[in-house]
Design a protein around this motif. Structure first.
Motif, PDB file in Angstrom:
ATOM      1  N   MET C   7     113.571  49.262  29.665  1.00 24.94           N
ATOM      2  CA  MET C   7     112.178  49.065  29.278  1.00 24.94           C
ATOM      3  C   MET C   7     111.862  50.010  28.125  1.00 24.94           C
ATOM      4  SD  MET C   7     110.419  49.213  33.040  1.00 24.94           S
ATOM      5  CE  MET C   7     110.424  47.787  34.137  1.00 24.94           C
ATOM      6  N   ASP C   8     111.396  49.444  27.042  1.00 27.42           N
ATOM      7  CA  ASP C   8     110.949  50.238  25.894  1.00 27.42           C
ATOM      8  C   ASP C   8     109.441  50.085  25.750  1.00 27.42           C
ATOM      9  OD1 ASP C   8     113.911  49.536  25.261  1.00 27.42           O
ATOM     10  OD2 ASP C   8     113.425  51.139  23.860  1.00 27.42           O
ATOM     11  N   VAL C   9     108.746  51.192  25.686  1.00 28.59           N
ATOM     12  CA  VAL C   9     107.285  51.165  25.603  1.00 28.59           C
ATOM     13  C   VAL C   9     106.853  51.322  24.146  1.00 28.59           C
ATOM     14  CG1 VAL C   9     105.145  52.273  26.347  1.00 28.59           C
ATOM     15  CG2 VAL C   9     107.124  52.178  27.898  1.00 28.59           C
ATOM     16  N   VAL C  10     105.980  50.443  23.693  1.00 28.80           N
ATOM     17  CA  VAL C  10     105.386  50.558  22.361  1.00 28.80           C
ATOM     18  C   VAL C  10     103.878  50.413  22.493  1.00 28.80           C
ATOM     19  CG1 VAL C  10     105.349  49.685  20.001  1.00 28.80           C
ATOM     20  CG2 VAL C  10     107.451  49.524  21.341  1.00 28.80           C
ATOM     21  N   PHE C  11     103.168  51.522  22.356  1.00 33.01           N
ATOM     22  CA  PHE C  11     101.714  51.457  22.412  1.00 33.01           C
ATOM     23  C   PHE C  11     101.163  51.084  21.041  1.00 33.01           C
ATOM     24  CE2 PHE C  11     101.776  54.596  26.115  1.00 33.01           C
ATOM     25  CZ  PHE C  11     101.419  53.628  27.033  1.00 33.01           C
TER      26      PHE C  11
ATOM     27  N   VAL E   9     111.309  58.496  10.917  1.00 32.46           N
ATOM     28  CA  VAL E   9     109.870  58.698  11.067  1.00 32.46           C
ATOM     29  C   VAL E   9     109.117  57.491  10.508  1.00 32.46           C
ATOM     30  CG1 VAL E   9     107.904  60.172  10.479  1.00 32.46           C
ATOM     31  CG2 VAL E   9     110.166  61.184  10.852  1.00 32.46           C
ATOM     32  N   VAL E  10     108.186  56.970  11.291  1.00 31.76           N
ATOM     33  CA  VAL E  10     107.313  55.888  10.824  1.00 31.76           C
ATOM     34  C   VAL E  10     105.877  56.267  11.165  1.00 31.76           C
ATOM     35  CG1 VAL E  10     106.778  53.426  10.921  1.00 31.76           C
ATOM     36  CG2 VAL E  10     109.125  54.198  11.267  1.00 31.76           C
ATOM     37  N   PHE E  11     105.125  56.640  10.152  1.00 34.24           N
ATOM     38  CA  PHE E  11     103.721  56.959  10.377  1.00 34.24           C
ATOM     39  C   PHE E  11     102.892  55.681  10.359  1.00 34.24           C
ATOM     40  CE2 PHE E  11     104.488  61.394   8.573  1.00 34.24           C
ATOM     41  CZ  PHE E  11     104.393  61.995   9.819  1.00 34.24           C
ATOM     42  N   PRO E  12     101.855  55.623  11.215  1.00 33.95           N
ATOM     43  CA  PRO E  12     101.004  54.426  11.183  1.00 33.95           C
ATOM     44  C   PRO E  12     100.219  54.361   9.881  1.00 33.95           C
ATOM     45  CG  PRO E  12     100.109  56.050  12.709  1.00 33.95           C
ATOM     46  CD  PRO E  12     101.441  56.577  12.249  1.00 33.95           C
ATOM     47  N   GLU E  13      99.892  53.131   9.503  1.00 35.52           N
ATOM     48  CA  GLU E  13      99.203  52.876   8.244  1.00 35.52           C
ATOM     49  C   GLU E  13      97.885  53.657   8.146  1.00 35.52           C
ATOM     50  OE1 GLU E  13      98.523  48.703   7.702  1.00 35.52           O
ATOM     51  OE2 GLU E  13      96.978  49.058   6.210  1.00 35.52           O
ATOM     52  N   SER E  14      97.250  53.828   9.296  1.00 34.94           N
ATOM     53  CA  SER E  14      95.899  54.400   9.265  1.00 34.94           C
ATOM     54  C   SER E  14      95.883  55.926   9.166  1.00 34.94           C
ATOM     55  CB  SER E  14      95.151  53.987  10.538  1.00 34.94           C
ATOM     56  OG  SER E  14      95.789  54.568  11.669  1.00 34.94           O
ATOM     57  N   MET E  15      97.056  56.570   9.274  1.00 33.83           N
ATOM     58  CA  MET E  15      97.064  58.032   9.282  1.00 33.83           C
ATOM     59  C   MET E  15      96.735  58.571   7.879  1.00 33.83           C
ATOM     60  SD  MET E  15     100.087  60.645  10.475  1.00 33.83           S
ATOM     61  CE  MET E  15     100.122  60.178  12.205  1.00 33.83           C
ATOM     62  N   THR E  16      95.832  59.538   7.820  1.00 35.05           N
ATOM     63  CA  THR E  16      95.453  60.115   6.526  1.00 35.05           C
ATOM     64  C   THR E  16      96.534  61.077   6.038  1.00 35.05           C
ATOM     65  OG1 THR E  16      94.361  62.015   7.520  1.00 35.05           O
ATOM     66  CG2 THR E  16      93.033  60.013   7.224  1.00 35.05           C
ATOM     67  N   ASP E  17      96.537  61.315   4.736  1.00 39.36           N
ATOM     68  CA  ASP E  17      97.489  62.270   4.171  1.00 39.36           C
ATOM     69  C   ASP E  17      97.297  63.652   4.773  1.00 39.36           C
ATOM     70  OD1 ASP E  17      98.515  60.299   2.637  1.00 39.36           O
ATOM     71  OD2 ASP E  17      97.582  60.925   0.756  1.00 39.36           O
ATOM     72  N   THR E  19      96.287  64.392   7.837  1.00 41.69           N
ATOM     73  CA  THR E  19      96.901  64.412   9.167  1.00 41.69           C
ATOM     74  C   THR E  19      98.424  64.473   9.054  1.00 41.69           C
ATOM     75  OG1 THR E  19      95.055  63.148  10.056  1.00 41.69           O
ATOM     76  CG2 THR E  19      97.069  63.197  11.378  1.00 41.69           C
ATOM     77  N   LYS E  20      98.966  63.704   8.116  1.00 42.28           N
ATOM     78  CA  LYS E  20     100.429  63.742   7.907  1.00 42.28           C
ATOM     79  C   LYS E  20     100.874  65.160   7.555  1.00 42.28           C
ATOM     80  CE  LYS E  20     100.900  59.006   6.243  1.00 42.28           C
ATOM     81  NZ  LYS E  20     101.145  58.137   5.086  1.00 42.28           N
ATOM     82  N   ALA E  21     100.143  65.777   6.637  1.00 37.29           N
ATOM     83  CA  ALA E  21     100.525  67.125   6.207  1.00 37.29           C
ATOM     84  C   ALA E  21     100.455  68.102   7.383  1.00 37.29           C
ATOM     85  CB  ALA E  21      99.617  67.588   5.068  1.00 37.29           C
ATOM     86  N   ASP E  22      99.459  67.921   8.232  1.00 36.17           N
ATOM     87  CA  ASP E  22      99.332  68.794   9.397  1.00 36.17           C
ATOM     88  C   ASP E  22     100.526  68.598  10.345  1.00 36.17           C
ATOM     89  OD1 ASP E  22      97.912  70.632  11.188  1.00 36.17           O
ATOM     90  OD2 ASP E  22      97.729  68.856  12.466  1.00 36.17           O
ATOM     91  N   TYR E  23     100.893  67.348  10.571  1.00 36.54           N
ATOM     92  CA  TYR E  23     102.069  67.070  11.411  1.00 36.54           C
ATOM     93  C   TYR E  23     103.317  67.723  10.816  1.00 36.54           C
ATOM     94  CZ  TYR E  23     100.363  63.759  14.932  1.00 36.54           C
ATOM     95  OH  TYR E  23      99.756  63.174  16.015  1.00 36.54           O
ATOM     96  N   GLN E  24     103.483  67.544   9.506  1.00 35.78           N
ATOM     97  CA  GLN E  24     104.688  68.073   8.857  1.00 35.78           C
ATOM     98  C   GLN E  24     104.727  69.598   8.927  1.00 35.78           C
ATOM     99  OE1 GLN E  24     103.943  65.932   5.253  1.00 35.78           O
ATOM    100  NE2 GLN E  24     105.465  64.342   5.693  1.00 35.78           N
ATOM    101  N   GLY E  70     109.466  67.453  22.406  1.00 34.85           N
ATOM    102  CA  GLY E  70     108.574  68.519  21.969  1.00 34.85           C
ATOM    103  C   GLY E  70     108.250  68.484  20.480  1.00 34.85           C
ATOM    104  N   PHE E  71     108.989  67.698  19.707  1.00 36.53           N
ATOM    105  CA  PHE E  71     108.684  67.591  18.278  1.00 36.53           C
ATOM    106  C   PHE E  71     107.252  67.078  18.107  1.00 36.53           C
ATOM    107  CE2 PHE E  71     113.255  67.773  17.421  1.00 36.53           C
ATOM    108  CZ  PHE E  71     113.293  68.473  16.234  1.00 36.53           C
ATOM    109  N   PRO E  72     106.453  67.751  17.286  1.00 36.26           N
ATOM    110  CA  PRO E  72     105.068  67.297  17.093  1.00 36.26           C
ATOM    111  C   PRO E  72     104.967  65.828  16.652  1.00 36.26           C
ATOM    112  CG  PRO E  72     105.354  69.479  16.153  1.00 36.26           C
ATOM    113  CD  PRO E  72     106.722  69.028  16.591  1.00 36.26           C
ATOM    114  N   MET E  73     105.946  65.367  15.892  1.00 39.72           N
ATOM    115  CA  MET E  73     105.902  63.993  15.396  1.00 39.72           C
ATOM    116  C   MET E  73     106.685  63.020  16.282  1.00 39.72           C
ATOM    117  SD  MET E  73     106.296  65.085  11.363  1.00 39.72           S
ATOM    118  CE  MET E  73     107.378  63.692  11.022  1.00 39.72           C
ATOM    119  N   PHE E  74     107.035  63.458  17.500  1.00 38.95           N
ATOM    120  CA  PHE E  74     107.904  62.648  18.365  1.00 38.95           C
ATOM    121  C   PHE E  74     107.367  61.226  18.547  1.00 38.95           C
ATOM    122  CE2 PHE E  74     109.297  61.281  22.689  1.00 38.95           C
ATOM    123  CZ  PHE E  74     110.635  61.188  22.422  1.00 38.95           C
ATOM    124  N   ALA E  75     106.057  61.083  18.699  1.00 36.55           N
ATOM    125  CA  ALA E  75     105.482  59.755  18.944  1.00 36.55           C
ATOM    126  C   ALA E  75     105.685  58.816  17.758  1.00 36.55           C
ATOM    127  CB  ALA E  75     103.987  59.874  19.254  1.00 36.55           C
TER     128      ALA E  75
END
Lengths: 103, 103, 103, 103, 103, 103, 103, 103, 103, 103
Positions: C7-11, E9-17, E19-24, E70-75
């Motif tokens: 099972m792979d979850v994609v929210f 890494v695949v950031f969602p389209e809606s993420m602001t620059d 927010t991206k910079a903060d994640y990085q 634990g990686f901040p960008m894991f999601a």
């Protein structure tokens, strides 16, 4: 309980036509017996390929494994099995009993 | 003439549950009608997936295209069609008429 | 009768953290209940992925479909099911009963 | 520490049935020994395929490599290994000890 | 015990620059800490892709899962893990200790 | 300049064990020489597969091609090469010099 | 040292035509500069796709990563890089200098 | 009109080294002739693989088919052809004439 | 010179039915014009999919790129192009001129 | 009713050139007959591959299966069949009758 199988046959290069014909003869007998006993509900040729789609009605996974591995040509088949459940839009519990068309 | 179809449904993220339910309601009616008229010979849920395998009996490719594109949820389906022919090991011309088991 | 599922979850992108947490809370309860009733024999995290491998013990395909589609997060899962049969080299009929190690 | 493996066996065309049987005999002995020593926690046939899913409990990757490469038929197997971790929804640390069902 | 990971890494389209910079920024801190504690043995950019190959030294699969999740960008990562064992042709037990070149 | 390679070995069916052993012997010598000269920075077995991941430090693509095609077993390998660049989160220019861990 | 890249552009659904045109304008300037400085040896449209094949001449992987990630549209590209070496059948060291045809 | 081809060579197991060398000798002559006549604009080794990327300048598809099928080793090649068109960012109509770099 | 194209249409979720209908209207006009001018030799629906196979007769790759990118829905299409050459078993140079059947 | 087929030919390593030539000779005769009788509407070489795309006009799936399996080289072909329907943008019911171009 139904399972859909796709079976692709690949004979080794070295097999003689005579041996192939013998396999096919025994395969036909085995397949016919499965149809007569109601285990093999349907079998169709995939157009253009040495392959079939077939539907099996078995008690459990172990019986399905026994049925599939019993095919004379099993060693030369790639088999992919898909478990099937009742579809919420199905109008019958058994599409193979001849009573589906109600009008 | 039979075709096997695998249909995978993917609703867009923005669709409300109410709209989904409405689609499913209309889908069920359409599917039931296809079964009653003998076009849809069988339909089964792929276990664990929002998908089905279904078998269609049509006159030709154009009719199949009309039938498939008529599904209310067609725009949200990925459909893969496989043309089926009579298998040399089949013991009947029609696996759906209830006369397959002869013993 | 056992089945292996991956099972792979994609929210969806738009789901809030709060909604995700609520789903995960209900998922845990549902999963725990399946384990207590002996339907879910084991579940493991695939390292590095939002995915699991899990093994189900059910009566038939319809029960498996009911169990899987009952997961609160089912709409956000890609599920692939593999039917399992007894392996000829297995030394036990049940690997989960704690009696496997005999020495 | 658990790993899931999928093993697909492909014997070369030239191998005699006698050699195959000898391999299978030695494989069974090796597999049984791994089960008795608690390394091989479970092994199941993938229905319709000359393949298994199996779960190993080892100290580290080197031990797993030793265990897998020790299979008599290793040279004829395609093996894919998936590292497994504890799932947050698991109700037990060990699904194989017979104590999972608590009611 | 080493594992190779490929992370895309695949950031969602809606993420602001922003927010991206903060994640990085947080990602860099987390990654640096893993390198200083000897868990992350190496990390390299895949040329032309928002992806890396990285090598982890952990005690077991559970620790690896903790480290990766634990990686901040894991999601926003797709991670594929490959367990590594000692290679028979390796001239050292540790390629990262600076003592590999012996001449 | 670093490259990651994955190498999968496939020996032909007709190769004798003696010939295989001879190839492996020469392969080990060649691999060891590459390690001693600092070209091959690391090599690890992919657990469960006749495959390795290895990292090469070369001047340019032509040198890498010379190095890879020089492997005695090159004709029996499938090799996939990935060019690696410095990662922005790397805390060192050289993960192999033994100075990475700074605390 | 040459690398072949295939770049596929995927703009997000929400991007306006004006923004796209602005990206394409800056892309053209950047691409032109790379051609004038001899880094980008050639670039061609893949017929029917929003994609190109392009060939880069760089000192090392780090320079290539800098060049590729400098494309204004880099965040919207899928890039696959293939390292190229001199071919044994090549009649020249440089196919781009206009001296290839010798007759 | 340009086409990019990727060619992967797979010699059968039974081919002797002498036959291979003969094929390679004839291949080199044929390839050189294509370069001298301006049909083969460039050819490069894919690092680590028995494969090349090559670019052809032909009048039409039939000429390309004649050129490709004329390779002495054609029967042992897997060839994938990609039609190339002028890229809107290209600063020249001909990247191979030596006039690209204008500064 | 002929090319086979497979075109798959994917409209974004946010597009209104009105906009879709407008695209389809303009698409039909453009396609009809290509047929009348002899560029588009044939176009057929792939049964069950929002896709077509179509055959183009053009002077060169640049013309094909112009033709394909001119489709009003081009931005929403995935297009794969296959160059076609005369088949050695063809009994005619032009299958579309109505003179193929000679008996 | 039209079907598109892609046929890839793979001859076994052991087949002599004489046998291949004999197959190709018989294939040409069979293919020519299908063209003369209007079953095979068109056949084209896929540039660079031992493959064709071909279009068949048959009454039903069983006839197509008979036609395809009648090819002398059928046992050495991988065939993939795609059912075609009338496209809504088609300006004719028959692209092969020579009347398509109306201006």
């Amino acid at each position: 309980m139904l399972f859909l199988a796709r079976m692709d046959v690949v004979f080794p290069e070295s097999m003689t036509d005579e041996t192939k014909a013998d396999y096919q003869h025994r395969e036909k007998a085995y397949s016919g017996e499965l149809q007569r006993t109601g285990v093999l509900k349907g079998i169709w040729r995939v157009v253009g390929e040495y392959a079939n789609y077939s539907i099996y009605d078995v008690e459990d996974n172990d019986e399905l494994q026994t049925v599939l591995s019993g095919f004379p040509m099993f060693a030369y088949m790639n088999v992919k099995v898909t478990p099937l459940a009742k579809h919420p839009n199905a109008t019958t519990d058994d599409f193979f009993d001849g009573n589906t068309i109600q009008e």
